[in-house]
Design an enzyme around this catalytic site. Structure first.
Site, short mmCIF file in Angstrom:
data_model
loop_
_atom_site.label_atom_id
_atom_site.label_comp_id
_atom_site.label_asym_id
_atom_site.label_seq_id
_atom_site.Cartn_x
_atom_site.Cartn_y
_atom_site.Cartn_z
N SER A 194 5.53 -20.43 28.39
CA SER A 194 4.76 -20.72 29.61
C SER A 194 5.67 -21.16 30.74
O SER A 194 5.28 -21.10 31.90
CB SER A 194 3.77 -21.86 29.40
N GLU A 218 0.08 -12.52 32.05
CA GLU A 218 1.19 -12.50 33.01
C GLU A 218 2.35 -11.80 32.29
O GLU A 218 2.79 -12.26 31.23
CB GLU A 218 1.62 -13.91 33.41
N ASN A 256 0.96 -21.10 36.46
CA ASN A 256 1.23 -22.51 36.15
C ASN A 256 2.05 -23.19 37.24
O ASN A 256 1.96 -24.39 37.42
CB ASN A 256 1.93 -22.64 34.79
P1 NAD Z 1 1.60 -24.35 18.38
O1 NAD Z 1 2.34 -25.60 18.12
O2 NAD Z 1 0.13 -24.33 18.18
O3 NAD Z 1 2.20 -23.20 17.47
C1 NAD Z 1 3.56 -22.95 17.32
C2 NAD Z 1 3.77 -22.39 15.92
O4 NAD Z 1 5.06 -21.87 15.84
C3 NAD Z 1 3.59 -23.41 14.82
O5 NAD Z 1 2.62 -22.95 13.91
C4 NAD Z 1 4.98 -23.48 14.19
O6 NAD Z 1 4.93 -23.67 12.79
C5 NAD Z 1 5.55 -22.13 14.55
N1 NAD Z 1 7.01 -22.12 14.62
C6 NAD Z 1 7.81 -23.04 15.19
N2 NAD Z 1 9.09 -22.66 15.09
C7 NAD Z 1 9.09 -21.48 14.42
C8 NAD Z 1 10.10 -20.59 14.00
N3 NAD Z 1 11.38 -20.86 14.22
N4 NAD Z 1 9.72 -19.47 13.37
C9 NAD Z 1 8.43 -19.22 13.13
N5 NAD Z 1 7.43 -20.02 13.50
C10 NAD Z 1 7.76 -21.14 14.14
O7 NAD Z 1 1.99 -23.92 19.85
P2 NAD Z 1 1.19 -22.93 20.82
O8 NAD Z 1 0.27 -23.72 21.66
O9 NAD Z 1 0.69 -21.79 20.04
O10 NAD Z 1 2.36 -22.45 21.78
C11 NAD Z 1 3.28 -21.46 21.41
C12 NAD Z 1 3.95 -20.90 22.65
O11 NAD Z 1 2.95 -20.40 23.52
C13 NAD Z 1 4.73 -21.91 23.46
O12 NAD Z 1 5.86 -21.29 24.00
C14 NAD Z 1 3.76 -22.30 24.56
O13 NAD Z 1 4.39 -22.76 25.73
C15 NAD Z 1 3.09 -20.97 24.81
N6 NAD Z 1 1.76 -21.05 25.42
C16 NAD Z 1 0.86 -21.97 25.02
C17 NAD Z 1 -0.41 -22.01 25.62
C18 NAD Z 1 -1.44 -23.01 25.18
O14 NAD Z 1 -2.41 -23.22 25.91
N7 NAD Z 1 -1.32 -23.61 24.01
C19 NAD Z 1 -0.72 -21.07 26.61
C20 NAD Z 1 0.22 -20.12 26.98
C21 NAD Z 1 1.46 -20.11 26.37
#
Ligand code: NAD
Length: 703
Positions: free
Chosen positions: A411, A444, A482
């Site tokens: 993000s 995006e 954002n």
């Molecule tokens: P989350 O914590 O729910 O999920 C992340 C997952 O990645 C976890 O299940 C973790 O076990 C796994 N993980 C971590 N390191 C890893 C690795 N090396 N190999 C494999 N799996 C791994 O986080 P999220 O909210 O899903 O966010 C993930 C990404 O999406 C981030 O970059 C975040 O900025 C982006 N994002 C989040 C949102 C939101 O609203 N949550 C919106 C847009 C983008």
């Protein structure tokens, strides 16, 4: 192909074509009218068939002509339809493919209608804030009754012609092509009529016994569900007259209502968005002919909130997905989450159980990177941490096949830095999905410095397959959406400092039309997310003034809905936000600490400060080239952040206010001693446009 007449014995078959959708623009209308006139005058012709070229009848009026003199150029659509209707030789519409809007109204003006296999009928005008303005509100109810006509016009969606089998709307519904059946019907009817005038839809009437009760119900439902949209109520008014007034009066009323809507702000905004969404798919330096890569297998790395939602998108599109997680528990959890989402859709009746099952089998969970080697698109959705992302991309680089696309869902992080952790930065791109990723329409697409044009073209094409609206953003912290949101939230917090309550701010911006105010939204997303970002900001950009009130909230452990407490209180099993006495006390202490008393702030000030915070940042984004055009910013904000569609997006809204007025109001806000003194300095582009009386819409496309 313009308009061609072919004689089938005594029947003149007039086919019109205007690629790509056979719209009824001024030139087509002129040629069609000339062909009809010629057929009427030709003594050898006894009947006429009107058909669209290339397997579709017509998608309707030419939207580009709306609101311009070309739309009224003679013959206008009403005149063309009147010409058809007044013909003493029977005219049959041969309907194939889409028959929508003005195209459908033309068919309603014909004396008979024959639909072929797969034909679809609809009046989508309501989606553009309009009503069918060429007799659709008068003729359709005369064929199928007020209730069915209103349902079709208010829904605006194309409907299978087969659903009208046996109704007076269709004289024949055939299994194959419509034209031969229409020719046969035309020949038969001309013989039956023996020179008598053919029947006109305008002369029909359907008995409407419970009209008042039904219209009362329709109006009440519309008032509660579409308060900001004038078209649905105008449609009810117009359709009512089909049953209560004579045809001429009903038509005059329809024309008046249509003109009011056409030049009203809501239709202007919705038409702007319609074009903006299509324009978003065009990238200035990436030709439509750019070769695209094939994507048959997808990998998602990280099965958390976003990874599971992203995976569902591809499963829904019928693509096999490998899901990779760090450990077995997290993997099981991700797989279970996907299953739960499908089951919830089945329960709500949105998905058939067998479809849920066939999608679920396309998912293959794994803990081994080697299993991703045959994937064509690998999307990372792991923790938002540069070091973790770099490690993941290093691994992906070592196993992905040549030509595979490596995407990040980050993000905020620098995509160019992520790309630099691979030996193939041209294959790296950002795919920033929004949460919940399987629901939100916006994507995006982040173009890195080195991202290949074919990679960009492939992801843009793929987004359509996923049912997403994709907008290209350059690399910057927060990308388009954002980055703007951060300024909006900063301003919301300054307003709290000065005396507004979360409830007042949310209510004011929701009354403006936002789907959700900033504080309800933060409670939903999790207040801890913003806290992390701010902590980073305090180090990286110490000069940026931030209210510390949200930090105080987080220090109380009030992270939002997930902790049952945030800006508001939440009760178990109830997602409604209730004002919190704890927060009220905390705010009073916080203001006292700042030496500020709570001042009474007008809702109009709240709205303008929040919206112009977005607009000013957007002007910087546009000038820097992070967005290619101002309409892209509108698409991002409407589809990703709940900006009211009927205002067309923040840039369209600012243009409609007038940029001079926006800058003037910002100067007023700049005199407020609280907050960031630099906040209201107009972005150079905004200042320039305001000074020269221009609009964002006039800035064109960056190449
Ligand atoms: P989350 O914590 O729910 O999920 C992340 C997952 O990645 C976890 O299940 C973790 O076990 C796994 N993980 C971590 N390191 C890893 C690795 N090396 N190999 C494999 N799996 C791994 O986080 P999220 O909210 O899903 O966010 C993930 C990404 O999406 C981030 O970059 C975040 O900025 C982006 N994002 C989040 C949102 C939101 O609203 N949550 C919106 C847009 C983008």
């Amino acid at each position: 192909m313009p308009v061609v007449t072919v004689a089938e014995g005594p029947v003149a078959v007039i086919t019109f074509g205007e690629p790509p959708v056979n719209s009824l623009g001024s030139a087509t209308r002129r040629d069609l009218a000339a062909a009809i006139d010629a057929a009427i005058a030709d003594e050898a012709v006894t009947a006429i068939v009107i058909a669209g070229a290339n397997g579709l009848f017509s998608a309707g009026a030419d939207i580009k002509e709306f609101g311009t003199p070309a739309a009224l150029a003679s013959p206008n659509l009403r005149e063309l339809i009147a010409l058809v209707e007044s013909s003493r030789k029977p005219v049959v519409a041969a309907i194939e493919g889409n028959c929508l809007g003005g195209g459908f109204e033309l068919a309603l003006g014909c004396h008979y209608r024959v639909a072929g296999a797969g034909a679809k009928l609809g009046l989508p005008e309501v989606k553009l804030g309009l009503l069918p303005g060429a007799g659709g509100t008068q003729r359709l109810p005369r064929l199928i009754g007020v209730e069915h006509a209103l349902n079709l016009i208010l829904a605006g969606a194309p409907i299978d012609a087969a659903l009208f089998r046996g109704t007076p709307l269709l004289d024949e519904l055939v299994k194959g092509a419509a034209v031969p059946a229409a020719v046969a019907l035309a020949g038969r009817k001309s013989q039956e009529l023996g020179g008598a005038a053919p029947p006109r839809v305008r002369d029909r009437r359907v008995k409407e016994p419970a009209l008042d009760a039904f219209l009362g119900f329709a109006r009440n439902s519309i008032r509660s569900g579409f308060a900001h949209y004038p078209a649905p109520l105008a449609i009810v008014d117009a359709v009512e007259q089909s049953a209560t007034k004579d045809f001429e009066n009903g038509m005059a009323n329809e024309r008046k209502l249509f003109a009011e809507l056409m030049f009203g702000p809501v239709s202007v905004a919705l038409r702007h968005l319609f074009f903006a969404e299509r324009a978003a798919a065009k990238i200035p330096d990436v030709a439509d002919s750019t070769p695209i890569r094939s994507v048959d297998r997808v990998a998602v790395i990280g099965g958390g909130t976003m990874g599971t939602g992203i995976a569902i998108n591809f499963l829904n599109a019928g693509l096999p997905v490998r899901l990779l997680e760090l450990g077995q528990d997290a993997l099981d959890h991700g797989v279970a989450r996907i299953g739960e989402i499908f089951q919830a859709q089945v329960k709500k009746g949105r998905l058939k159980a067998e479809d849920a099952a066939s999608r679920a089998v396309l998912l293959s969970p794994t803990l081994r990177y080697e299993d991703l080697a045959d994937c064509d698109l690998l999307i990372e959705a792991v923790f938002e941490d540069m070091e973790v992302k770099r490690q993941v991309f290093g691994r992906l680089d070592s196993i992905a096949h040549r030509g595979a696309i490596l995407a990040s869902n980050t993000s905020t992080l620098d995509l160019d830095e992520i790309a630099a952790s691979t030996a193939r930065p041209a294959d790296v791109i950002g795919m920033h999905f929004f949460s919940p990723a399987n629901v939100m329409k916006l994507l995006e697409v982040v173009r890195g410095r080195a991202t290949g044009k074919d990679v960009l073209a492939t992801v843009m094409r793929l987004s359509r397959k996923l049912g997403k609206t994709a907008v290209v953003s350059g690399v910057c912290d927060g990308f388009i959406g954002n980055r703007m949101l951060e300024q909006y939230l900063r301003q919301a917090l300054f307003l709290i400092d000065e005396g507004a309550s979360p409830t007042q701010i949310d209510a004011a911006i929701e009354a403006f039309g936002f789907a959700m105010g900033p504080f309800r939204m933060s409670d939903l997303a999790g207040n801890d997310i913003g806290w992390h970002i701010r902590k980073r900001r305090y180090v990286a950009r110490p000069m940026m003034v931030y209210s510390r009130v949200a930090d105080r909230l987080c220090e109380l452990g009030r992270f939002g809905q997930k902790t049952g407490a945030g800006w508001y209180d939440y009760r178990p099993g109830d997602r409604n936000a209730h004002p919190s006495p704890v927060v009220e006390r905390m705010l009073a202490e916080h203001r006292a600490g700042l030496g500020l008393g709570a001042r009474s702030i007008a809702d109009a000030e709240i709205v303008d400060r929040l919206v112009y915070a977005l607009v000013n940042e957007a002007a910087k984004i546009l000038e820097e080239g992070v967005a290619n055009k101002s309409s892209d910013i509108d698409v991002v904000y409407v589809y990703g952040y709940g900006f009211p569609p009927w205002r067309g997006g923040p840039m369209c809204h600012a243009d409609s206010v007038g940029l001079f007025g926006v800058v003037h109001r910002m100067a007023e806000f700049a005199r407020n001693p609280h907050g960031d003194p630099a906040f209201w300095t107009p972005a150079p582009m905004l200042a320039r446009l305001a000074a020269t009386g221009q609009t964002f819409g006039s800035t064109g496309v960056r190449s």
